[in-house]
Design a protein around this motif. Structure first.
Motif, mmCIF file in Angstrom:
data_model
loop_
_atom_site.group_PDB
_atom_site.id
_atom_site.type_symbol
_atom_site.label_atom_id
_atom_site.label_comp_id
_atom_site.label_asym_id
_atom_site.label_seq_id
_atom_site.Cartn_x
_atom_site.Cartn_y
_atom_site.Cartn_z
ATOM 1 N N ARG A 9 0.823 -1.201 0.000
ATOM 2 C CA ARG A 9 0.000 0.000 0.000
ATOM 3 C C ARG A 9 0.858 1.253 0.000
ATOM 4 O O ARG A 9 0.517 2.249 -0.616
ATOM 5 N N GLY A 42 -5.048 13.296 -13.186
ATOM 6 C CA GLY A 42 -5.913 12.130 -13.334
ATOM 7 C C GLY A 42 -5.122 10.846 -13.503
ATOM 8 O O GLY A 42 -3.925 10.770 -13.198
ATOM 9 N N LEU A 90 -1.725 2.453 -9.752
ATOM 10 C CA LEU A 90 -2.914 1.605 -9.729
ATOM 11 C C LEU A 90 -2.807 0.524 -10.793
ATOM 12 O O LEU A 90 -2.493 0.804 -11.948
ATOM 13 N N GLY A 104 -7.061 -2.496 -8.289
ATOM 14 C CA GLY A 104 -6.579 -2.707 -6.939
ATOM 15 C C GLY A 104 -6.656 -1.403 -6.155
ATOM 16 O O GLY A 104 -7.068 -0.365 -6.693
ATOM 17 N N ASP A 105 -6.237 -1.452 -4.888
ATOM 18 C CA ASP A 105 -6.317 -0.270 -4.038
ATOM 19 C C ASP A 105 -5.117 0.659 -4.146
ATOM 20 O O ASP A 105 -5.059 1.683 -3.464
ATOM 21 N N PHE B 34 -17.370 4.538 -19.328
ATOM 22 C CA PHE B 34 -17.412 3.910 -18.018
ATOM 23 C C PHE B 34 -17.428 4.977 -16.928
ATOM 24 O O PHE B 34 -16.709 5.968 -17.007
ATOM 25 N N TYR B 36 -16.784 5.423 -12.752
ATOM 26 C CA TYR B 36 -16.208 4.818 -11.558
ATOM 27 C C TYR B 36 -16.389 5.756 -10.372
ATOM 28 O O TYR B 36 -16.453 6.969 -10.529
ATOM 29 N N GLN B 38 -14.384 6.668 -6.700
ATOM 30 C CA GLN B 38 -13.128 6.440 -5.989
ATOM 31 C C GLN B 38 -13.178 7.122 -4.630
ATOM 32 O O GLN B 38 -13.365 8.337 -4.541
ATOM 33 N N GLY B 41 -7.780 7.042 -0.805
ATOM 34 C CA GLY B 41 -6.900 5.932 -0.469
ATOM 35 C C GLY B 41 -7.296 4.600 -1.061
ATOM 36 O O GLY B 41 -6.711 3.565 -0.722
ATOM 37 N N LYS B 42 -8.269 4.603 -1.964
ATOM 38 C CA LYS B 42 -8.747 3.359 -2.586
ATOM 39 C C LYS B 42 -8.634 3.437 -4.097
ATOM 40 O O LYS B 42 -8.498 4.525 -4.666
ATOM 41 N N GLY B 43 -8.718 2.272 -4.748
ATOM 42 C CA GLY B 43 -8.765 2.254 -6.190
ATOM 43 C C GLY B 43 -10.165 2.547 -6.693
ATOM 44 O O GLY B 43 -11.147 2.439 -5.943
ATOM 45 N N PRO B 44 -10.310 2.938 -7.948
ATOM 46 C CA PRO B 44 -11.638 3.194 -8.519
ATOM 47 C C PRO B 44 -12.513 1.939 -8.482
ATOM 48 O O PRO B 44 -12.039 0.836 -8.756
ATOM 49 N N PHE B 46 -15.925 0.227 -10.079
ATOM 50 C CA PHE B 46 -16.778 0.311 -11.263
ATOM 51 C C PHE B 46 -18.238 0.552 -10.898
ATOM 52 O O PHE B 46 -18.769 -0.085 -9.983
ATOM 53 N N LEU B 87 -15.209 9.291 -11.496
ATOM 54 C CA LEU B 87 -14.355 9.301 -12.680
ATOM 55 C C LEU B 87 -15.121 8.771 -13.887
ATOM 56 O O LEU B 87 -15.882 7.811 -13.783
ATOM 57 N N PHE B 101 -9.096 8.458 -19.166
ATOM 58 C CA PHE B 101 -9.854 8.946 -18.024
ATOM 59 C C PHE B 101 -9.952 10.464 -18.018
ATOM 60 O O PHE B 101 -9.017 11.167 -18.416
ATOM 61 N N GLY B 102 -11.094 10.970 -17.524
ATOM 62 C CA GLY B 102 -11.188 12.371 -17.138
ATOM 63 C C GLY B 102 -10.521 12.570 -15.795
ATOM 64 O O GLY B 102 -10.097 11.600 -15.144
ATOM 65 N N LYS B 103 -10.424 13.829 -15.362
ATOM 66 C CA LYS B 103 -9.725 14.114 -14.110
ATOM 67 C C LYS B 103 -10.617 13.970 -12.886
ATOM 68 O O LYS B 103 -10.128 14.064 -11.761
#
Lengths: 112, 111
Positions: A9, A42, A90, A104-105, B34, B36, B38, B41-44, B46, B87, B101-103
């Protein structure tokens, strides 16, 4: 549920070091991706892979390489880390076209 | 040049105050769009895929729509737990499965 796991992490490294970021997916899917995410910029695609031992450059591949020796594992390598590679990294996995990628995170990497 | 632009960058709402997030795109050959979510501290995570103009998808308080130039994410009666960065990403026919991806739009909902 699909699962993408990134090995660390948080990671702190020194400039000039060779850095390995690991990603494992349990989806048995062909496609895997590495992005970096920076404030104001982004998500940007670094590299992706459609199959074992195959790789394609994304939008910002300079300073990076990848390895995919097994279907479930995709590694991002910083050959000689520099401070401008400090970022959130990521990993994502997905099936074919029209299907979403699952993330993933992330690994927050700091290069000092 | 293919690009994705999201607006606004940040949005503050009161609980229950409905609004919309915009994603405009300029791509040559849209295969899919798509959305998403977020969390810090985490991933996007879906949310939706849209493939053709006129298509709509719904999930709880969220509804995504698509036209030939843009997509909207409508949030009806939001709650504080809807606070996140949203996102938008597009997939193009000539670029395999890679996404642009957009910002993002950072949404804050206060009670």
């Amino acid at each position: 549920d699909v699962k993408v796991t990134q090995s660390s992490r948080y990671l702190v490294k020194r400039t000039g070091e060779k850095v390995f970021l690991e990603c494992v997916q349990d989806m048995d899917h062909e496609n895997m991706f590495w992005y970096r995410q920076d404030p104001g910029l982004g998500l940007r695609l670094i590299y992706f892979s459609y199959d074992v031992k195959m790789k394609e450059k994304g939008d910002i591949p300079e300073g990076y390489s990848v390895s995919r020796e097994k279907k479930e594992r995709f590694s991002l390598i910083l050959e000689s880390a520099s401070t401008n590679q400090t970022s959130m990294y990521l990993c994502a996995g997905g099936t074919g076209s029209n299907q979403p990628q699952h993330f993933g995170d992330g690994t927050r990497l700091s290069i000092l | 040049e293919d690009q994705v632009t999201q607006s606004p960058e940040a949005l503050r709402l009161q609980e229950g105050e409905s609004s919309s997030l915009n994603c405009s795109y300029t791509v040559s050959g849209l295969r899919g769009l798509f959305w998403y979510r977020q969390d810090p501290g985490k991933g996007p995570e879906f949310l939706f895929t849209l493939y053709s103009a006129g298509e709509e998808k719904e999930k709880e308080r969220l509804k995504a729509t698509l036209t030939k130039k843009e997509s909207f994410l409508h949030i009806t009666a939001p709650k504080p737990e809807d606070s996140a960065t949203y996102l938008c990403a597009v997939q193009r026919y000539q670029a395999g499965t890679a996404l642009i991806f957009g910002k993002g739009t950072t949404l804050s909902v206060s009670s």
